[in-house]
Design a protein around this motif. Structure first.
Motif, PDB file in Angstrom:
ATOM      1  N   UNK A   1     -77.420 -36.999  16.619  1.00  0.00           N
ATOM      2  CA  UNK A   1     -76.144 -37.537  16.152  1.00  0.00           C
ATOM      3  C   UNK A   1     -76.379 -38.398  14.923  1.00  0.00           C
ATOM      4  N   UNK A   2     -75.693 -38.084  13.844  1.00  0.00           N
ATOM      5  CA  UNK A   2     -75.861 -38.787  12.569  1.00  0.00           C
ATOM      6  C   UNK A   2     -74.522 -39.401  12.190  1.00  0.00           C
ATOM      7  N   UNK A   3     -74.470 -40.720  12.163  1.00  0.00           N
ATOM      8  CA  UNK A   3     -73.241 -41.435  11.831  1.00  0.00           C
ATOM      9  C   UNK A   3     -73.309 -41.845  10.369  1.00  0.00           C
ATOM     10  N   UNK A   4     -72.395 -41.305   9.529  1.00  0.00           N
ATOM     11  CA  UNK A   4     -72.473 -41.529   8.084  1.00  0.00           C
ATOM     12  C   UNK A   4     -71.529 -42.620   7.597  1.00  0.00           C
ATOM     13  N   UNK A   5     -70.987 -43.421   8.516  1.00  0.00           N
ATOM     14  CA  UNK A   5     -70.173 -44.562   8.101  1.00  0.00           C
ATOM     15  C   UNK A   5     -71.065 -45.674   7.561  1.00  0.00           C
ATOM     16  N   UNK A   6     -70.438 -46.663   6.921  1.00  0.00           N
ATOM     17  CA  UNK A   6     -71.185 -47.836   6.478  1.00  0.00           C
ATOM     18  C   UNK A   6     -71.706 -48.602   7.686  1.00  0.00           C
ATOM     19  N   UNK A   7     -72.720 -49.442   7.466  1.00  0.00           N
ATOM     20  CA  UNK A   7     -73.344 -50.175   8.566  1.00  0.00           C
ATOM     21  C   UNK A   7     -72.335 -51.051   9.303  1.00  0.00           C
TER      22      UNK A   7
ATOM     23  N   UNK B   1     -69.182 -50.508   9.743  1.00  0.00           N
ATOM     24  CA  UNK B   1     -68.326 -49.673  10.584  1.00  0.00           C
ATOM     25  C   UNK B   1     -69.064 -49.208  11.832  1.00  0.00           C
ATOM     26  N   UNK B   2     -70.358 -48.973  11.712  1.00  0.00           N
ATOM     27  CA  UNK B   2     -71.155 -48.481  12.832  1.00  0.00           C
ATOM     28  C   UNK B   2     -71.056 -49.423  14.033  1.00  0.00           C
ATOM     29  N   UNK B   3     -71.044 -50.723  13.765  1.00  0.00           N
ATOM     30  CA  UNK B   3     -70.930 -51.726  14.824  1.00  0.00           C
ATOM     31  C   UNK B   3     -69.543 -52.363  14.855  1.00  0.00           C
ATOM     32  N   UNK B   4     -68.550 -51.689  14.251  1.00  0.00           N
ATOM     33  CA  UNK B   4     -67.207 -52.245  14.149  1.00  0.00           C
ATOM     34  C   UNK B   4     -66.335 -51.915  15.345  1.00  0.00           C
ATOM     35  N   UNK B   5     -65.013 -51.935  15.108  1.00  0.00           N
ATOM     36  CA  UNK B   5     -64.051 -51.827  16.198  1.00  0.00           C
ATOM     37  C   UNK B   5     -64.121 -50.495  16.938  1.00  0.00           C
ATOM     38  N   UNK B   6     -64.458 -49.415  16.266  1.00  0.00           N
ATOM     39  CA  UNK B   6     -64.520 -48.111  16.928  1.00  0.00           C
ATOM     40  C   UNK B   6     -65.860 -47.867  17.625  1.00  0.00           C
TER      41      UNK B   6
ATOM     42  N   UNK C   1     -77.078 -43.305  21.042  1.00  0.00           N
ATOM     43  CA  UNK C   1     -78.130 -42.457  20.503  1.00  0.00           C
ATOM     44  C   UNK C   1     -77.932 -42.049  19.062  1.00  0.00           C
ATOM     45  N   UNK C   2     -76.778 -42.388  18.465  1.00  0.00           N
ATOM     46  CA  UNK C   2     -76.523 -42.002  17.075  1.00  0.00           C
ATOM     47  C   UNK C   2     -77.378 -42.832  16.129  1.00  0.00           C
ATOM     48  N   UNK C   3     -77.823 -42.195  15.057  1.00  0.00           N
ATOM     49  CA  UNK C   3     -78.553 -42.890  14.015  1.00  0.00           C
ATOM     50  C   UNK C   3     -77.586 -43.173  12.873  1.00  0.00           C
ATOM     51  N   UNK C   4     -77.636 -44.379  12.338  1.00  0.00           N
ATOM     52  CA  UNK C   4     -76.733 -44.786  11.258  1.00  0.00           C
ATOM     53  C   UNK C   4     -77.379 -44.513   9.909  1.00  0.00           C
ATOM     54  N   UNK C   5     -76.768 -43.591   9.148  1.00  0.00           N
ATOM     55  CA  UNK C   5     -77.218 -43.284   7.787  1.00  0.00           C
ATOM     56  C   UNK C   5     -75.968 -43.197   6.914  1.00  0.00           C
ATOM     57  N   UNK C   6     -75.630 -44.234   6.158  1.00  0.00           N
ATOM     58  CA  UNK C   6     -74.440 -44.164   5.297  1.00  0.00           C
ATOM     59  C   UNK C   6     -74.466 -42.922   4.413  1.00  0.00           C
ATOM     60  N   UNK C   7     -73.302 -42.365   4.165  1.00  0.00           N
ATOM     61  CA  UNK C   7     -73.196 -41.092   3.452  1.00  0.00           C
ATOM     62  C   UNK C   7     -73.948 -41.094   2.128  1.00  0.00           C
TER      63      UNK C   7
END
Length: 355
Positions: free
Chosen positions: A274-280, A282-287, A292-298
């Protein structure tokens, strides 16, 4: 708040406009140019925006729109006036239609005369309007082809643009002298064709006496733009393409990014990366984010994945599914064979997918 950028294509002197609600990360592009698509995508990535719509002010005769290409790369929707009678359009607008992005919207004002399908877009607070070729800075679009009509253009400008507050900023589709913006008050006072005390008959006489050569790209641009810039060979038919190898892949008719539904992700997330392309933020934000997702901004994705195995099964996630659609297409271009965007993003996950 409003994020606004004015972009320029030097070959055709075309302005493209980016408007966004930065809080919602939702954006629209007005009159994108096909040759400038990489510039526009890069800017959207850098600003962390999801492109929801491309908006055309009319069917252009001097350049090919990037609308169809952006839809494929980003999953956004194309907006064209109903009067334009174009193909491959997602949203056909009429007078007073509204196009929303986040908490903001643009209102459509039909302004025919340059072409039959011309519209202007007025920001919700009437502080800005985007007039395409209906009204230029100290000028206007020609009226001698594509069902143009000087009398209709005169009425359009006076009734639907000059009726805005004098302080409204006007942003044209083109300028050939380096000018970037004007106001309603300025054009009412100083436009040599439509301002001052010019009558409708005087305007008609001016326009019929111009004797202009046809735009150089008209024979190519108009047919292409009647298809939102999509070549016939680029159209993919069918709403769903099944892939028995790893996931039930869905694709739109124009060959946009591969998608999987949130329910499938919930049931299979242990078997994919799972690759989450939101900003950092947003990754820990309201949603929140998927376990297991890895955070990699677009904007960083292309560099990070260079060393990854191209056989990995990747599911890309963002807020609403638009940035992840762009990322999925980019990953396919980089050689990843099993990649998809999660339809609807974290909004859809929050609103209905099982946890």
């Amino acid at each position: 708040m409003l994020l606004f950028r004015q972009l320029f294509d030097p070959v055709t002197s075309t302005y493209t406009y980016l408007l966004a609600d930065p809080g919602a990360h939702e954006a629209v592009l007005i009159d994108p140019v096909k040759e400038q698509v990489d510039r526009d995508v890069q800017l959207l990535r850098e600003l962390g925006l999801e492109l929801h719509y491309t908006l055309e002010t009319h069917v252009h005769a001097d350049h090919i729109t990037a609308a169809g290409l952006l839809r494929r790369r980003w999953g956004c929707r194309t907006v064209v006036a109903r009067r334009a009678v174009a193909e491959s359009v997602d949203v056909e607008v009429v007078n007073r239609s509204r196009i929303y992005f986040g908490a903001r919207y643009l209102e459509v004002r039909e302004t025919p005369g340059h072409t039959d399908g011309c519209v202007s877009y007025v920001l919700d607070d009437q502080s800005m309007a985007f007039t395409g070729d209906a009204l230029l800075i100290r000028g206007c679009g020609r009226t001698d082809f594509q069902l143009g009509d000087p009398r209709r253009l005169y009425k359009s400008v006076h009734e639907r643009i000059f009726s805005l507050p004098d302080e409204t900023y006007l942003y044209p589709g083109h300028d050939y002298k380096g000018r970037t913006v004007t106001t309603v008050g300025e054009e009412k006072a100083f436009n040599p064709r439509l301002g001052g005390s010019k009558t409708e008959d005087e305007f008609v006489e001016i326009m019929r006496g111009l004797k202009l050569a046809l735009p150089r790209q008209i024979d190519v641009a108009v047919p292409a733009n009647l298809r939102c810039g999509i070549e016939p060979s680029e159209v993919v038919t069918g709403e769903c393409i099944a892939s028995p190898q790893w996931a039930p892949i869905r694709r739109a008719e124009d060959g946009a990014a591969a998608e999987v539904m949130p329910e499938w992700v919930a049931a299979n997330r242990c078997d994919v990366r799972l690759v989450d392309v939101r900003d950092a933020g947003e990754f820990d934000g309201e949603l929140g984010h998927l376990d297991g997702a890895v955070s990699i901004p677009l904007a960083e994705l292309g560099n990070v994945v260079q060393a990854w195995d191209r056989e990995l099964a990747l599911v890309v996630v963002c807020r609403t599914g638009l940035r992840s659609a762009c990322a999925a297409v980019d990953l396919e271009d980089l050689g990843f064979r099993r990649v998809a965007s999660m339809h609807g993003g974290m909004r859809a996950w929050r609103d209905g997918a099982p946890d």
